[in-house]
Design an enzyme around this catalytic site. Structure first.
Site, PDB file in Angstrom:
ATOM      1  N   ASN A 157       4.726   6.011  -1.135  1.00  0.00           N
ATOM      2  CA  ASN A 157       5.177   4.615  -1.115  1.00  0.00           C
ATOM      3  C   ASN A 157       4.134   3.721  -1.762  1.00  0.00           C
ATOM      4  O   ASN A 157       2.985   3.680  -1.311  1.00  0.00           O
ATOM      5  CB  ASN A 157       5.399   4.152   0.327  1.00  0.00           C
ATOM      6  CG  ASN A 157       5.847   2.707   0.400  1.00  0.00           C
ATOM      7  OD1 ASN A 157       6.991   2.388   0.104  1.00  0.00           O
ATOM      8  ND2 ASN A 157       4.937   1.818   0.768  1.00  0.00           N
ATOM      9  N   GLU A 158       4.517   3.057  -2.830  1.00  0.00           N
ATOM     10  CA  GLU A 158       3.661   2.058  -3.473  1.00  0.00           C
ATOM     11  C   GLU A 158       2.214   2.515  -3.612  1.00  0.00           C
ATOM     12  O   GLU A 158       1.290   1.923  -3.051  1.00  0.00           O
ATOM     13  CB  GLU A 158       3.729   0.734  -2.710  1.00  0.00           C
ATOM     14  CG  GLU A 158       5.103   0.089  -2.754  1.00  0.00           C
ATOM     15  CD  GLU A 158       5.185  -1.245  -2.042  1.00  0.00           C
ATOM     16  OE1 GLU A 158       6.198  -1.941  -2.191  1.00  0.00           O
ATOM     17  OE2 GLU A 158       4.219  -1.594  -1.312  1.00  0.00           O
ATOM     18  N   CYS A 163     -10.636   5.317  -4.295  1.00  0.00           N
ATOM     19  CA  CYS A 163     -11.598   5.858  -3.330  1.00  0.00           C
ATOM     20  C   CYS A 163     -12.881   6.202  -4.069  1.00  0.00           C
ATOM     21  O   CYS A 163     -12.839   6.679  -5.212  1.00  0.00           O
ATOM     22  CB  CYS A 163     -11.006   7.096  -2.653  1.00  0.00           C
ATOM     23  SG  CYS A 163     -12.153   7.911  -1.493  1.00  0.00           S
ATOM     24  N   CYS A 168     -14.500  12.068  -4.957  1.00  0.00           N
ATOM     25  CA  CYS A 168     -14.019  11.292  -6.099  1.00  0.00           C
ATOM     26  C   CYS A 168     -15.104  11.115  -7.158  1.00  0.00           C
ATOM     27  O   CYS A 168     -14.814  11.098  -8.364  1.00  0.00           O
ATOM     28  CB  CYS A 168     -13.498   9.935  -5.629  1.00  0.00           C
ATOM     29  SG  CYS A 168     -11.954  10.061  -4.679  1.00  0.00           S
ATOM     30  N   GLU A 313      13.243  -1.522  -3.689  1.00  0.00           N
ATOM     31  CA  GLU A 313      13.039  -2.481  -2.600  1.00  0.00           C
ATOM     32  C   GLU A 313      13.238  -3.902  -3.130  1.00  0.00           C
ATOM     33  O   GLU A 313      12.807  -4.242  -4.233  1.00  0.00           O
ATOM     34  CB  GLU A 313      11.638  -2.385  -1.998  1.00  0.00           C
ATOM     35  CG  GLU A 313      11.376  -1.174  -1.147  1.00  0.00           C
ATOM     36  CD  GLU A 313       9.997  -1.220  -0.490  1.00  0.00           C
ATOM     37  OE1 GLU A 313       9.456  -2.342  -0.315  1.00  0.00           O
ATOM     38  OE2 GLU A 313       9.454  -0.157  -0.161  1.00  0.00           O
ATOM     39  N   PHE A 363       8.873  -9.777  11.087  1.00  0.00           N
ATOM     40  CA  PHE A 363       9.622 -10.936  10.612  1.00  0.00           C
ATOM     41  C   PHE A 363      10.010 -10.817   9.140  1.00  0.00           C
ATOM     42  O   PHE A 363      10.496 -11.781   8.547  1.00  0.00           O
ATOM     43  CB  PHE A 363       8.828 -12.219  10.846  1.00  0.00           C
ATOM     44  CG  PHE A 363       8.613 -12.519  12.302  1.00  0.00           C
ATOM     45  CD1 PHE A 363       9.693 -12.624  13.166  1.00  0.00           C
ATOM     46  CD2 PHE A 363       7.329 -12.674  12.814  1.00  0.00           C
ATOM     47  CE1 PHE A 363       9.498 -12.896  14.515  1.00  0.00           C
ATOM     48  CE2 PHE A 363       7.137 -12.943  14.161  1.00  0.00           C
ATOM     49  CZ  PHE A 363       8.220 -13.044  15.016  1.00  0.00           C
TER      50      PHE A 363
END
Length: 685
Positions: A157-158, A163, A168, A313, A363
């Protein structure tokens, strides 16, 4: 000739309509699932994205998998004609994993490891995280890869963020070794002789840090490229872990913020592009400028694979995270949703289906409010859109033909923002790109958003705003494009650096100098209160007259074969070229040496489009804030007339015969568009 792509899923060969669904938040109340199924059918929703943040519900403790609740949801979906994009839940790891394997948590650029929490707080390089995602994804694929309700994989997701952990750092060094081969080549590409920063051992190389190195621009650029490469590799790892059970299922990942990742690299491994759109509608009385920028992003994501995409979305009402959470005014839900379809989407999906009861998104807008029933304004809007989408599903798979393209490269964007001059108070790269795109959008000109590495041969008009990072190869491609009859438009601050962010020597605009027929000697940044002007030359080929306001950036150029169409009005460089045209081969190349406003861009592109022979959606004058977009299967054109102006508008159609897309009834020559109104038309191609 028929031009139509196969549906994204043969199981659901219609426009997809649905939302992110989180039944794992309601496992304590089984009645909710039963009621949700009823409401989904009532709203005309046919697909849900499910399991996006469900890791703790699928694997509550290490190695203990609980799929029964997912079984029940998907079986209910299948029994009721509802489908699912099944997500891999890697966007948020469970607490037991963070506790037992702290290495999976992300290390920030200050070299401090995060605590458990938030989304995408994980290391894409971590062997443990990759192992754990592969195990869970593999079990999901084995259990649901052939489930009748599942139409594809929603990978994580998105994706976003970076990092800086030891894993890394080592991966970054490995990536650089593969790219450059030797330290000498790295030092040359990064110009590390600056401030005596030459590297003598690979172990000295680290990612940029606020308390370390940030001033070597080639270093910054390569770090951003590495982060994209590592994130793409993690996404590929996830795709491979779900492919085994049913290789035919398409895979997508929902894209959102363009800041950190080069999405063109994701396009190489994804079957379908999807993105999440959350415009701040009604921030101003006229939504036209915002609608144009949203159209730019729809065009961008469509262009990544040059075929239909998914709006994965959007909000059916409002968000809860923007500075001001405005409700969509009457008509705007239909208008904004169908705008996505007009620009090439084969879906409208929402975050979220049912409002959460607690936490940070309780909300955020949803189809089903806390009231829990269908008797709300928002639910009615969603249901009405669902009915419209059902009636126009013949547009599924149709193309969005474009003869015009804008070049938008991620590494150019990163380099522009890192350039440290000429205007650090606001170089406004995106705003510049939006402005040029908006001038085309206002005319109903379809526009692809391409990268410099993409094929350019099929276009009549290519625009390259602020192409600061211009490779020699890009220069040759654009030269060939113009030589063979194309029209090119460039602006100030182009052809300045190469792919390593090293300045081109021998004069700007570097690889574009021959094509444009100019030499850019200097560029001046202006304060906001400074003004200059562009005075059009008498009898210029564009037929434009008078003076146009210029500001913010003024490039001092010399014509080297180019025709001067306009000059500066002020400052010590008054009278020097500000707008040029170079006739090169069979084509033309325009250069705008200064930042110009919408009035000039509108007038300029009206002439440039006509001169280049670019087709418009409708051969008519469109009122300000009204757009026209076409999708076509080669036999039928589907025309979307959309009113974002905030006022009722009237559009006179051209001489072709039009019918209503939903009813097939004949439409007269004048179309009335109410506030936030849309007219769906079709005609013979």
């Amino acid at each position: 000739m028929t031009t139509k792509f196969a549906p994204i899923s043969e199981k659901l060969p219609v426009l997809m309509h649905g939302a992110d669904y989180n039944p794992d938040q309601w496992l304590h109340d089984p009645k909710v699932l039963e009621e949700d199924i009823r409401l989904m059918k009532l709203a005309g929703c046919n697909v849900m994205a499910i399991g996006i943040f469900s890791w703790a519900s699928l694997e509550p403790t290490e190695g203990n998998f609980t799929f029964e609740w997912m079984d029940q949801v998907l079986d209910r979906f299948a029994a009721n004609g509802i489908y699912a994009w099944l997500a891999t839940p890697s966007g948020a790891r469970p607490a037991w994993m963070s506790q037992k394997y702290p290495e999976v948590l992300r290390v920030e650029k200050n070299r401090v490891r995060n605590l458990h929490g938030m989304r995408h707080n994980h290391c894409n390089t971590s062997p443990v995280y990759r192992e754990k995602t592969a195990i869970l994804n593999g079990k999901l694929a084995e259990r649901y890869g052939n489930h009748p309700a599942v139409i594809g994989w929603h990978i994580s997701n998105e994706f976003g963020g970076d990092c800086h952990c030891d894993y890394c750092q080592e991966a970054f060094r490995g990536w650089l070794k593969e790219k450059y081969g030797t330290l000498d080549a790295l030092n040359a590409a990064w110009w590390t002789t600056f401030w005596a920063h030459t590297y003598t051992d690979w172990s000295q190389v680290e990612s940029p840090a606020p308390h370390g190195e940030t001033m070597v621009h080639g270093h910054n650029l390569d770090w951003r490229r590495f982060v994209t490469a590592q994130t793409v590799d993690f996404c590929r790892h996830e795709i491979e872990s779900v492919r085994s059970a049913n290789p035919s299922l398409p895979a997508t990942t929902n894209m959102h913020m363009i800041e950190g990742l080069d999405y063109r690299k994701f396009a190489e491994i994804l079957d379908v592009i999807s993105w999440d759109a959350y415009p701040t509608w009604h921030e101003f009385a006229n939504d036209g400028e915002l609608a144009a920028s949203v159209a730019f992003y729809h065009d961008l994501y469509r262009s990544l694979k040059q075929k239909p995409f998914l709006l994965m979305e959007s909000t059916p009402s409002l968000t809860n995270w923007q500075p001001v959470s405005k409700l969509k005014q009457p008509g705007m839900h239909q208008l904004s949703s169908l705008q996505a379809i007009a620009h090439g989407s084969d879906s409208v999906q929402y975050f979220q289906w049912r409002k959460s009861r607690g936490s940070s998104e309780k909300f955020h807008g949803a189809v089903v409010d806390h009231a829990g029933h269908e008797h709300t304004r928002v639910f009615k809007d969603v249901a009405e859109l669902g009915e419209t989408m059902k009636n126009i599903s013949e547009v599924v798979g149709t193309a969005t033909p474009a003869q015009t393209a804008i070049i938008f490269d991620w590494d150019n964007r990163w380099a522009v923002k890192d350039s440290q001059g000429p205007r650090n108070m606001g170089i406004k790269y995106e705003e510049t790109v939006y402005a040029h795109h908006r001038a085309l959008w206002e005319q109903g000109v379809a526009t692809d958003i391409i990268g410099s590495e993409d094929d350019m041969s099929g276009y009549k008009l290519i625009i390259a705003p602020m192409l600061y990072l211009c490779r020699e190869e890009t220069g040759r491609k654009l030269e060939q494009f113009v030589e063979q009859g194309g029209t090119l438009v460039t602006t100030y601050w182009s052809g300045v650096v190469d792919e390593h962010d090293l300045c081109h020597l021998g004069g700007f605009p570097g690889p574009l100098r021959k094509t444009l027929g100019i030499w850019a000697e200097e560029i001046e940044g202006l304060y906001d209160h400074d003004r200059n002007g562009l005075a059009m030359a008498e009898g210029n080929v564009l037929g434009l007259q008078g003076t146009f306001e210029a500001g913010e950036l003024c490039e001092l150029i010399h014509a080297e074969g180019a025709e001067v169409l306009g000059t500066y009005t002020d400052s010590f460089y008054a009278g020097r070229p500000a707008l040029t045209l170079n006739r090169f081969g069979q084509g033309r190349a325009y250069h705008m040496a200064t930042r110009l406003k919408d009035d000039f861009l509108g007038a300029f592109y009206k002439q440039a489009v006509q001169e280049a022979g670019v087709a418009r959606a409708i051969d008519t004058e469109l009122p300000q804030g009204v757009s026209a977009t076409v999708r076509s299967d080669g036999e039928t054109d589907f025309v979307f007339l959309m009113n974002f102006s905030g006022q009722p508008q009237q559009v006179k159609l051209d001489e072709r015969s039009y019918a209503d897309m939903e009813s097939n009834a004949s439409v007269g020559q004048v179309v009335e568009l109410p506030v936030n109104g849309i007219q769906l038309l079709k005609r013979k191609a």
